[in-house]
Design a protein around this motif. Structure first.
Motif, PDB file in Angstrom:
ATOM      1  N   ALA A   1       0.822  -1.210   0.000  1.00 38.43           N
ATOM      2  CA  ALA A   1       0.000   0.000   0.000  1.00 38.43           C
ATOM      3  C   ALA A   1       0.860   1.266   0.000  1.00 38.43           C
ATOM      4  CB  ALA A   1      -0.941  -0.007   1.201  1.00 38.43           C
ATOM      5  N   LEU A   2       1.944   1.268   0.776  1.00 34.76           N
ATOM      6  CA  LEU A   2       2.803   2.446   0.846  1.00 34.76           C
ATOM      7  C   LEU A   2       3.439   2.758  -0.506  1.00 34.76           C
ATOM      8  CD1 LEU A   2       4.703   2.090   4.249  1.00 34.76           C
ATOM      9  CD2 LEU A   2       2.945   3.762   3.648  1.00 34.76           C
ATOM     10  N   VAL A   3       3.981   1.731  -1.148  1.00 34.63           N
ATOM     11  CA  VAL A   3       4.669   1.941  -2.429  1.00 34.63           C
ATOM     12  C   VAL A   3       3.666   2.250  -3.531  1.00 34.63           C
ATOM     13  CG1 VAL A   3       6.134   0.865  -4.173  1.00 34.63           C
ATOM     14  CG2 VAL A   3       6.588   0.459  -1.742  1.00 34.63           C
ATOM     15  N   LEU A   4       2.624   1.428  -3.639  1.00 38.90           N
ATOM     16  CA  LEU A   4       1.653   1.600  -4.708  1.00 38.90           C
ATOM     17  C   LEU A   4       0.843   2.888  -4.522  1.00 38.90           C
ATOM     18  CD1 LEU A   4       0.913   0.025  -7.223  1.00 38.90           C
ATOM     19  CD2 LEU A   4      -0.883  -1.127  -5.932  1.00 38.90           C
ATOM     20  N   GLY A   5       0.576   3.238  -3.261  1.00 34.70           N
ATOM     21  CA  GLY A   5      -0.140   4.486  -3.004  1.00 34.70           C
ATOM     22  C   GLY A   5       0.627   5.696  -3.486  1.00 34.70           C
TER      23      GLY A   5
ATOM     24  N   VAL B   1       2.840   5.649  -5.916  1.00 32.89           N
ATOM     25  CA  VAL B   1       2.781   5.591  -7.381  1.00 32.89           C
ATOM     26  C   VAL B   1       1.465   6.179  -7.880  1.00 32.89           C
ATOM     27  CG1 VAL B   1       2.695   4.052  -9.382  1.00 32.89           C
ATOM     28  CG2 VAL B   1       4.339   3.618  -7.540  1.00 32.89           C
ATOM     29  N   PHE B   2       0.356   5.776  -7.248  1.00 35.81           N
ATOM     30  CA  PHE B   2      -0.948   6.323  -7.629  1.00 35.81           C
ATOM     31  C   PHE B   2      -0.954   7.848  -7.511  1.00 35.81           C
ATOM     32  CE2 PHE B   2      -3.578   2.299  -6.392  1.00 35.81           C
ATOM     33  CZ  PHE B   2      -3.036   1.633  -7.470  1.00 35.81           C
ATOM     34  N   ALA B   3      -0.425   8.349  -6.399  1.00 31.83           N
ATOM     35  CA  ALA B   3      -0.437   9.796  -6.166  1.00 31.83           C
ATOM     36  C   ALA B   3       0.402  10.539  -7.203  1.00 31.83           C
ATOM     37  CB  ALA B   3       0.082  10.099  -4.758  1.00 31.83           C
ATOM     38  N   LEU B   4       1.553   9.984  -7.542  1.00 35.38           N
ATOM     39  CA  LEU B   4       2.415  10.633  -8.528  1.00 35.38           C
ATOM     40  C   LEU B   4       1.774  10.625  -9.912  1.00 35.38           C
ATOM     41  CD1 LEU B   4       5.935   9.295  -7.459  1.00 35.38           C
ATOM     42  CD2 LEU B   4       4.921  11.535  -7.000  1.00 35.38           C
ATOM     43  N   ILE B   5       1.111   9.517 -10.254  1.00 35.58           N
ATOM     44  CA  ILE B   5       0.438   9.456 -11.553  1.00 35.58           C
ATOM     45  C   ILE B   5      -0.679  10.495 -11.620  1.00 35.58           C
ATOM     46  CG2 ILE B   5      -1.003   8.018 -13.055  1.00 35.58           C
ATOM     47  CD1 ILE B   5       0.600   5.609 -12.152  1.00 35.58           C
ATOM     48  N   ARG B   6      -1.360  10.696 -10.502  1.00 30.20           N
ATOM     49  CA  ARG B   6      -2.452  11.678 -10.484  1.00 30.20           C
ATOM     50  C   ARG B   6      -1.933  13.108 -10.633  1.00 30.20           C
ATOM     51  NH1 ARG B   6      -6.917  10.547  -5.964  1.00 30.20           N
ATOM     52  NH2 ARG B   6      -7.900  12.208  -7.189  1.00 30.20           N
TER      53      ARG B   6
ATOM     54  N   ALA C   1      -3.918  11.371 -15.683  1.00 33.01           N
ATOM     55  CA  ALA C   1      -4.304  11.754 -14.324  1.00 33.01           C
ATOM     56  C   ALA C   1      -5.777  11.436 -14.057  1.00 33.01           C
ATOM     57  CB  ALA C   1      -4.044  13.252 -14.116  1.00 33.01           C
ATOM     58  N   THR C   2      -6.639  11.703 -15.042  1.00 34.07           N
ATOM     59  CA  THR C   2      -8.068  11.427 -14.873  1.00 34.07           C
ATOM     60  C   THR C   2      -8.334   9.931 -14.759  1.00 34.07           C
ATOM     61  OG1 THR C   2      -8.668  13.421 -16.108  1.00 34.07           O
ATOM     62  CG2 THR C   2     -10.356  11.709 -15.898  1.00 34.07           C
ATOM     63  N   ALA C   3      -7.659   9.144 -15.597  1.00 40.81           N
ATOM     64  CA  ALA C   3      -7.830   7.697 -15.543  1.00 40.81           C
ATOM     65  C   ALA C   3      -7.421   7.143 -14.188  1.00 40.81           C
ATOM     66  CB  ALA C   3      -7.022   7.027 -16.659  1.00 40.81           C
ATOM     67  N   MET C   4      -6.297   7.639 -13.651  1.00 44.84           N
ATOM     68  CA  MET C   4      -5.834   7.180 -12.340  1.00 44.84           C
ATOM     69  C   MET C   4      -6.806   7.603 -11.254  1.00 44.84           C
ATOM     70  SD  MET C   4      -3.164   5.510 -11.112  1.00 44.84           S
ATOM     71  CE  MET C   4      -4.396   4.553 -10.262  1.00 44.84           C
ATOM     72  N   THR C   5      -7.367   8.795 -11.371  1.00 40.90           N
ATOM     73  CA  THR C   5      -8.348   9.270 -10.389  1.00 40.90           C
ATOM     74  C   THR C   5      -9.564   8.358 -10.357  1.00 40.90           C
ATOM     75  OG1 THR C   5      -7.653  11.578 -10.655  1.00 40.90           O
ATOM     76  CG2 THR C   5      -9.839  11.187  -9.733  1.00 40.90           C
ATOM     77  N   GLU C   6     -10.046   7.962 -11.531  1.00 43.02           N
ATOM     78  CA  GLU C   6     -11.220   7.094 -11.608  1.00 43.02           C
ATOM     79  C   GLU C   6     -10.927   5.711 -11.030  1.00 43.02           C
ATOM     80  OE1 GLU C   6     -14.206   8.071 -12.397  1.00 43.02           O
ATOM     81  OE2 GLU C   6     -13.396  10.084 -12.725  1.00 43.02           O
ATOM     82  N   ILE C   7      -9.728   5.207 -11.272  1.00 40.61           N
ATOM     83  CA  ILE C   7      -9.348   3.902 -10.721  1.00 40.61           C
ATOM     84  C   ILE C   7      -9.324   3.950  -9.194  1.00 40.61           C
ATOM     85  CG2 ILE C   7      -7.452   2.246 -10.517  1.00 40.61           C
ATOM     86  CD1 ILE C   7      -6.757   2.906 -13.452  1.00 40.61           C
ATOM     87  N   VAL C   8      -8.718   5.005  -8.666  1.00 41.73           N
ATOM     88  CA  VAL C   8      -8.649   5.158  -7.211  1.00 41.73           C
ATOM     89  C   VAL C   8     -10.039   5.269  -6.610  1.00 41.73           C
ATOM     90  CG1 VAL C   8      -7.950   6.738  -5.363  1.00 41.73           C
ATOM     91  CG2 VAL C   8      -6.327   6.139  -7.158  1.00 41.73           C
TER      92      VAL C   8
ATOM     93  N   VAL D   1      -3.747  10.375   0.910  1.00 42.90           N
ATOM     94  CA  VAL D   1      -2.930  10.978   1.962  1.00 42.90           C
ATOM     95  C   VAL D   1      -1.667  11.587   1.357  1.00 42.90           C
ATOM     96  CG1 VAL D   1      -1.667  10.548   4.101  1.00 42.90           C
ATOM     97  CG2 VAL D   1      -3.819   9.348   3.664  1.00 42.90           C
ATOM     98  N   TYR D   2      -1.006  10.823   0.491  1.00 41.71           N
ATOM     99  CA  TYR D   2       0.179  11.351  -0.179  1.00 41.71           C
ATOM    100  C   TYR D   2      -0.163  12.618  -0.974  1.00 41.71           C
ATOM    101  CZ  TYR D   2       3.047   7.129   0.593  1.00 41.71           C
ATOM    102  OH  TYR D   2       3.778   6.109   1.149  1.00 41.71           O
TER     103      TYR D   2
END
Length: 222
Positions: free
Chosen positions: A34-38, A40-45, A53-60, A107-108
């Motif tokens: 969760a720490l690492v992937l979270g 990654v998710f935040a940076l992609i957004r 960024a929009t695609a990652m937001t929808e996935i999250v 959170v990130y």
């Protein structure tokens, strides 16, 4: 019938010990993901490409808006119908990690957005590479303040590990239930499991608080 019988306490301890090992392992492994992937998710957004960024937001949002138990069931029970066979342990840890990565990414992101705009402008003026900006300037300022928030999700994941019993992973609460079923006596095992969850949560919270204070002092954020 006695409300509390110490003889059952000693009999239940081996069950609880085996379950506690599984519970702690699941929490540590799942939260590491969760720490690492979270992050990654935040940076992609934060990507300059708005489609990415929009695609990652929808996935999250999709991950955050569906129940953890449903996700575990889907991966473990529905996956094989599409030829995806994943062992229970791998499926459980993976789903825990991905589910909480979605929360950790928020959170990130809050920490990243809290960094002053002037920091970005100064980095651009110095012609620093984007990777260097993130690694040296932004993340060291963004992560320490959000450690308490990440710690809350760590404790939350620990308390969610009993969901893994749904796919036959014998974590601590399931072991307590097994002991009760075998001995027709649930009181001691369930109460002891509850005390272990409480103790672990309190210790983890104290460690997170100490880590947060140390990081803030180290990076002069207090």
């Amino acid at each position: 019938m006695n409300i509390w019988d110490w003889s059952y306490v000693w009999e239940a301890l081996p069950y609880l010990y085996r379950g506690a090992i599984v519970t702690v392992q699941a929490t540590l492994l799942g939260f590491s993901i969760a720490l690492v992937l979270g992050l990654v998710f935040a940076l992609i957004r934060q990507s300059p490409n708005r489609y990415v960024a929009t695609a990652m937001t929808e996935i999250v949002e999709f991950i955050r808006s569906t129940p953890l138990l449903l996700q575990v069931f889907f991966v473990y029970f529905v996956g094989p119908q599409f030829g995806i066979l994943i062992p229970a342990w791998t499926a459980g840890i993976g789903v825990l990690g991905i589910h909480y990565a979605a929360y950790c990414s928020e959170v990130y992101r809050a920490g990243i957005l809290a960094v002053e705009e002037g920091q970005w402008e100064a980095c651009m003026a110095l012609n620093l590479s984007r990777v260097r900006i993130w690694r040296v300037v932004i993340l060291p300022q963004a992560i320490p303040p959000v450690v308490p928030g990440l710690g809350n999700y760590f404790v939350g994941m620990f308390k969610d590990t009993p969901i893994l019993a749904a796919i036959s992973i014998l974590e601590m609460l399931q072991q307590a239930k097994n002991f009760g079923a075998n001995n027709y006596r649930y009181t001691e095992a369930i109460i002891m499991a509850g005390f272990f969850f409480l103790a672990f949560s309190l210790v983890a919270s104290a460690i997170v608080q100490s880590l947060s204070i140390w990081l803030n002092r180290r990076y002069h954020l207090q």
